[in-house]
Design a protein around this motif. Sequence first.
Motif, PDB file in Angstrom:
ATOM      1  N   VAL A 268       0.835  -1.207   0.000  1.00  0.00           N
ATOM      2  CA  VAL A 268       0.000   0.000   0.000  1.00  0.00           C
ATOM      3  C   VAL A 268       0.865   1.250   0.000  1.00  0.00           C
ATOM      4  O   VAL A 268       0.629   2.194  -0.755  1.00  0.00           O
TER       5      VAL A 268
ATOM      6  N   ARG B 246      -8.024  -6.311   3.926  1.00  0.00           N
ATOM      7  CA  ARG B 246      -6.554  -6.303   3.932  1.00  0.00           C
ATOM      8  C   ARG B 246      -6.007  -7.692   4.247  1.00  0.00           C
ATOM      9  O   ARG B 246      -5.029  -8.141   3.646  1.00  0.00           O
TER      10      ARG B 246
ATOM     11  N   TRP C 174      -6.922   2.252  -1.713  1.00  0.00           N
ATOM     12  CA  TRP C 174      -7.588   2.752  -0.510  1.00  0.00           C
ATOM     13  C   TRP C 174      -7.746   4.260  -0.503  1.00  0.00           C
ATOM     14  O   TRP C 174      -8.594   4.784   0.221  1.00  0.00           O
TER      15      TRP C 174
END
Length: 1065
Positions: free
Chosen positions: A118, A234, A242
């Motif tokens: 991420v 997740r 996100w």
Amino acid sequence: MPHLPLTSFRPPLWGLRPSRGLPRSRPLSTQSEPHGSAISRRNREAKQKRLREKQASLEAGIAPKSKSPAESSKAWTPKETVLYEIPTEQGEKKDVSRPLPPAYSPQYVEAAWYPWWVREGFFKPEYQARLPHATGETFSMCIPPPNVTGSLHIGHALTVAVQDALVRWHRMRGDRVLWVPGSDHAGIATQAVVEKRLWKERGVRRHELSREDFLREVWKWKEEKGGEICEQLRALGASLDWDRECFTMDIGSSVAVTEAFVRLYKAGLLYRSRQLVNWSCALRSAISDIEVESRPLPGRTELQLPGCPTPVSFGLLFSVAFPVDGEPDAEVVVGTTRPETLPGDVAVAVHPTDSRYTHLHGRQLCHPLTGQLLPLITDCTVQPHLGTGAVKVTPAHSPADAELGARHGLSPRSVIAEDGTMTALCEDWLQGLHRFVAREKILSALREQGLFRGLQNHPMVLPICSRSGDVVEYLLKSQWFVRCQEMGERAAKAVESGALDLSPSFHQKNWQHWFSHIGDWCVSRQLWWGHRIPAYLVVEEHAKGDMEDSWVVGRTEAEAREVAAELTGRPGAELTLERDPDVLDTWFSSALFPFSALGWPRETPDLAHFYPLSLLETGSDLLLFWVGRMVMLGTQLTGQLPFSKVLLHSMVRDRQGRKMSKSLGNVLDPRDIISGVELQVLQDKLRDGNLDPAELAIAASAQRKDFPHGIPECGTDALRFTLCSHGALGGDLHLSVSEVLSFRHFCNKIWNALRFILNALGEEFIPQPAEELSPASCMDTWILSCLARTAQDCERGFLTRELSLVTHALHHFWLHNLCDVYLEAVKPVLSHSPRPLEPPQVLFFCADVGLRLLAPLMPFLAEELWQRLPPRPGGPSAPSICVAPYPSACSLEHWHQPELERRFSRVQESVQALRALRATYQLTKARPRVLLQSSEPGEQGLFEAFLEPLGILGHCGAVGLLPPGAAAPSGWVQAPLSDSSQAYMELQGLVDPQTHLPRLAARRHKLQKQLDGLLARPPSEGEAETQRQQRLSSLQLELSKLDKAASHLRQLMDASPSPGGSPSP
């Protein structure tokens, strides 16, 4: 399945420790036991016993019986859990400099990777556009927004597994990928949860608070609990962007909902009307069709309903007499399942051709409760063969009766109120009573008046509110409706023309049927939590002088006031407007999600680049309620279909085929399968739920039976792989934990393969460029051909979105091609001195390409292992496997040699024959010499090319060729390989006939007993008989082999009565 002997590779383990998981019989250590320890000996002995049992099963040709979930759980023993404990900041890359743990541990593998993915922005389309292998193409999807109220169940996990596999594949291909995350505000469900919480914690009902105070409580709860779903996503490895996360009650969604409502109203597609709606008396709100559970009842069934003091019987047909006016002895008997609606009857209907009632056409009947005269009408929709052929007409409480009443100009009479009590129209003796309490009073009154004609069992379908468990009522309410016919026709034509592709295609029939019969959509909900309807009642006076309420619609109150001023001809400042207190159906905002999530109604870059979406993937149960409405509103509001392709997966059921239900105790939380859970925790979750005591007892008992020792830790990758292996195109998915556990073992197989490969490569290994790879042996060429074919199968599976093809191809390559065959064949080669250069390069190539093929389905395991491969000269091609190029079929096509694979399959058949021969004579340790003979020159050449692998894989000694026609050496046993070839195996000096003959006799006696038992059974039918016949054939074949073996041993004994000596080399 050959075991990879990797015991020689025992690196020290830094930064590892066993976790405190499920209870163990002894402390576990990550350090290996001394080779000669008692524990090691016991482990080896236990393993050898299991292998002997398995071998005996294989010899008999009998597959072991499948175990029940309980048996599978009992057979499972807790595995050692290793944790990743190297200090790593959140979002920092995982430290992969230490050696791999000796066994696969999901918690170790899955640690730290997701935050790094991420933080690096790998899931963002902006990053993917900069990839060296970027295609310039776009792939966009949105996640079906789960309800913010709860947690993901296994059905959600299926959606995530399928979507993420597709997303990761497109990303690795080089496409610019956007996968939008989001959650749904779930109006009814969320409000119900918060109301229960307020009552439980503070003893406060919703109506004791102001609307604003209650909504503050809902937002507070959402902030506290709403993040659970994101954490689950997740944990499942969902590669969502996100930064673009949406919630259907956020500001952007509110703007979109208001804009959509106004535009539909101005287009004449939204109107207010008094019509029958699905009504939940427990919730005091209209509900959508998807929230109505149609529960079939076989006959009399008692249900405990909310707000009703005693159980209520359903599945009964009550017969009631309606006297004919003016004829004291004449009556018409009607059957009804709802005697409580008798006060709302306005007529009795019969079929016009029913001869039983022809003489009564046009007559009046006396209402059995009030004596009021009701017309007897004729209508072709009445079914004369059902019951008495006469039906009562209650337009205010039955959709079918409402249509019939409208045709005949009958005025509806509402006798059930919003809260489920009887209205004032029922007179004092019934007014205010719960409708099912009133039912008993009505039946008593009918009996007293002599008009009750009995009851009987009557199979029926009862509409139940899935949110409250109450029986759904049909009530006349003034609500807002969306006109669906015109939009529905466009949706139907989109599928018919091929502009919208539904897969699997059999869903097209349901689509066309639904849209050809679609009614208008009630979008009003009598809730506080949700998007408040942007409509205002003009209070002071009625527009245009009519006697109906005047409603205006506007994006803001100011805009609505301007509309009202124009409508009434009065200054807007003098008007009083009252906003509709109702909110919109949750499905209304969900229907806008594909474009509202991208910024609509604003012209945003995301809307321009990623709309329409490339694909919508969801469960088949949402085809009509969500997919259909998205297509209708998307086409109407944006002028485009919101997506051109729809992929629908099936419903997840348990291994017994039952629907997942909390009351059955078979609902599985993905986290429980990923991390493992003890039975007591599962039972505690049930007790913390909302099940009534009877359901709780059933569910708890089912859990104890299915999971007596809890659920073992399986890991995310195994769960994802299992879910994708079922595919989206078949029937319902029957999932069992034992199946997921088997794929955890598959993960361990891959793990051990990479440990072996990394050890074989060594620290000084430098990979060659792929174009310089040059296989030195037939085995090298064969495994590269298998790899190329696997890449072809994966590519085809992803292109057709049949992920079961991908999982099958990968499972077959890693397990049956690489581990079972190539690694076993290459081990002796790697021990040669000097070591050949080519096999390590082939090993590296297989590991690199194989892991990249696996990455979309098993992202954590693939990343963990790929990061440890030696870097190519010039640095790694990508920082992460999730943005590394996916191996294309065309790039590996030059390695594909179908003819070589076909020829090697003959070699594998020969290997199996040699292994079976060894098993028959119980040559557990000896490595007998083998001679192969064939009358076909081509077959002789095939054997010659693979002599060394034949010996290695067949667990034999030296393998040679016997010229055609030559006689076999004395003391060698023969086994046919084909019509033109046979194998000869040396037995002289390796087998003691006097010792082995009694063993063969014992085995023969045992198998003969099994055969006699099967023959004594009467024949079965269908699949059971097919299995019986197969087992009979297997046993007869094995007995024949034993007879031949015994005959050969007797010949050996005659030739050499006392064989001895040491085995031949």
